[in-house]
Design a protein around this motif. Structure first.
Motif, short mmCIF file in Angstrom:
data_model
loop_
_atom_site.label_atom_id
_atom_site.label_comp_id
_atom_site.label_asym_id
_atom_site.label_seq_id
_atom_site.Cartn_x
_atom_site.Cartn_y
_atom_site.Cartn_z
N ILE A 141 -1.42 -0.43 0.65
CA ILE A 141 -1.00 0.96 0.52
C ILE A 141 -0.08 1.33 1.67
N CYS A 142 -0.51 0.96 2.88
CA CYS A 142 0.21 1.39 4.09
C CYS A 142 0.57 0.21 4.98
N ILE A 143 1.58 0.44 5.81
CA ILE A 143 2.01 -0.56 6.77
C ILE A 143 2.35 0.12 8.09
N GLY A 144 2.00 -0.54 9.21
CA GLY A 144 2.34 -0.01 10.51
C GLY A 144 3.83 -0.16 10.77
N HIS A 145 4.41 0.78 11.49
CA HIS A 145 5.84 0.76 11.76
C HIS A 145 6.14 -0.07 13.00
N GLY A 146 7.16 -0.93 12.91
CA GLY A 146 7.59 -1.72 14.07
C GLY A 146 6.48 -2.64 14.55
N ASP A 147 6.42 -2.86 15.88
CA ASP A 147 5.39 -3.75 16.41
C ASP A 147 4.25 -2.97 17.03
N MET A 148 4.07 -1.72 16.58
CA MET A 148 2.96 -0.90 17.07
C MET A 148 1.64 -1.40 16.53
N LEU A 166 4.20 4.43 5.25
CA LEU A 166 3.98 4.20 6.67
C LEU A 166 2.59 4.72 7.05
N TYR A 167 1.92 3.96 7.89
CA TYR A 167 0.54 4.26 8.28
C TYR A 167 0.54 5.22 9.45
N GLU A 168 0.66 6.51 9.14
CA GLU A 168 0.71 7.52 10.18
C GLU A 168 0.36 8.88 9.59
N GLY A 169 0.09 9.83 10.48
CA GLY A 169 -0.13 11.21 10.07
C GLY A 169 -1.22 11.41 9.04
N CYS A 209 11.94 -5.47 6.38
CA CYS A 209 11.80 -6.88 6.74
C CYS A 209 11.63 -7.74 5.49
N TYR A 210 12.35 -8.85 5.44
CA TYR A 210 12.31 -9.74 4.29
C TYR A 210 10.91 -10.32 4.08
N GLN A 211 10.15 -10.51 5.17
CA GLN A 211 8.85 -11.15 5.02
C GLN A 211 7.70 -10.17 4.86
N CYS A 212 7.53 -9.25 5.79
CA CYS A 212 6.35 -8.37 5.73
C CYS A 212 6.61 -7.01 5.11
N VAL A 255 -4.44 -1.51 4.33
CA VAL A 255 -3.48 -1.33 5.42
C VAL A 255 -3.05 -2.68 5.99
N TYR A 256 -1.76 -2.80 6.27
CA TYR A 256 -1.21 -3.95 6.98
C TYR A 256 -0.66 -3.43 8.30
#
Length: 245
Positions: free
Chosen positions: A236-243, A85-88, A52-55, A209-210
């Motif tokens: 450091i991390c970002i959530g995937h999609g709109d989850m 990605l903020y997972e696992g 995404c260009y913004q986030c 985290v974002y």
């Protein structure tokens, strides 16, 4: 000049001694390693183009300029990026930093994020790094603010100052992980206040985290009220999609 060089040398020697006594560990698996070990490194999901260009969240194709989250509403910040990605296992490592006092893991993540984000820093040219603050009582219980530690480490790599005074959290918003997007934004309304004698033009917010962007938006709104309009973020991390995590 010699005094400054000697102080830097002393700091390096102290860090070297500390590593001999307390060897660094991989923040993902906890085994002794210089940073993230090879086995864990190949499993990390690094955010790459297209995003995404913004986030900076991953999107499905290069033709998709914005993610569904950013298409849904206006953000108070200008642009941002995150590394993983903020997972696992990464999510578990961040949890350990926050709640198990594994502050040393931030050194590894800061080094990686500094390299990952250096092109963005060159493009954005922020004057100062501003960590997302914690509510004072909550920080007193935890003993530290992980975003502040991260910002200071990044400041050393990027040779940028860190301002921990301009932004303050004046409302205890509690844990947000059980709240949906709308509830998070409502909970964070007027949670931050910004005050400064110095007028910045371009600033970089730093957090671990974002996810939905609610926290960064609330902090950016406070900075805009203070007269700052070019506001970027890194994490450091970002959530995937709109989850929502």
């Amino acid at each position: 000049m010699r005094k400054i060089e000697w102080q830097d040398r002393e700091k390096k020697l102290a860090k070297g001694a500390a590593k001999l006594l307390y060897p660094t560990r991989c923040p993902i698996c906890g085994e002794i390693a210089q940073g993230i070990c090879m086995d864990c490194g190949v499993q990390l999901k690094v955010v790459r183009q297209p995003y995404c260009y913004q986030c900076g969240k991953p999107v499905d194709s290069p033709e998709q300029e914005y993610c569904p989250d950013c298409l849904k509403g206006h953000h108070s910040y200008t642009q941002g990026c995150a590394m993983l990605l903020y997972e696992g296992k990464v999510k578990e490592a961040i949890h350990k930093i926050k709640y198990n006092n594994k502050r040393e893991y931030l050194e590894t993540f800061a080094e990686l994020l500094a390299r990952y984000g250096e092109n963005k820093i060159a493009l954005w040219q922020p004057e100062v790094l501003i960590p997302i603050p914690m509510y004072p009582k909550k920080q007193k219980v935890r003993g530290y603010n992980q975003a502040e530690i991260l910002a200071k480490l990044l400041g050393e790599y990027w040779k940028l100052p860190v301002d921990t005074d301009i932004l303050r959290k004046r409302k205890d918003t509690g844990a947000q992980k059980e709240l949906d997007r709308t509830e998070r934004r409502r909970n964070l309304q007027e949670a931050f206040v910004a005050e400064s004698d110095r007028q910045y033009e371009r600033v970089l917010l730093v957090d671990d985290v974002y996810t939905t962007g609610s926290t960064v938006d609330a902090a950016a709104s406070a900075l805009r009220a203070c007269g700052i309009y070019e506001i970027f973020f890194t994490a450091i991390c970002i959530g995937h999609g709109d989850m929502v995590y």
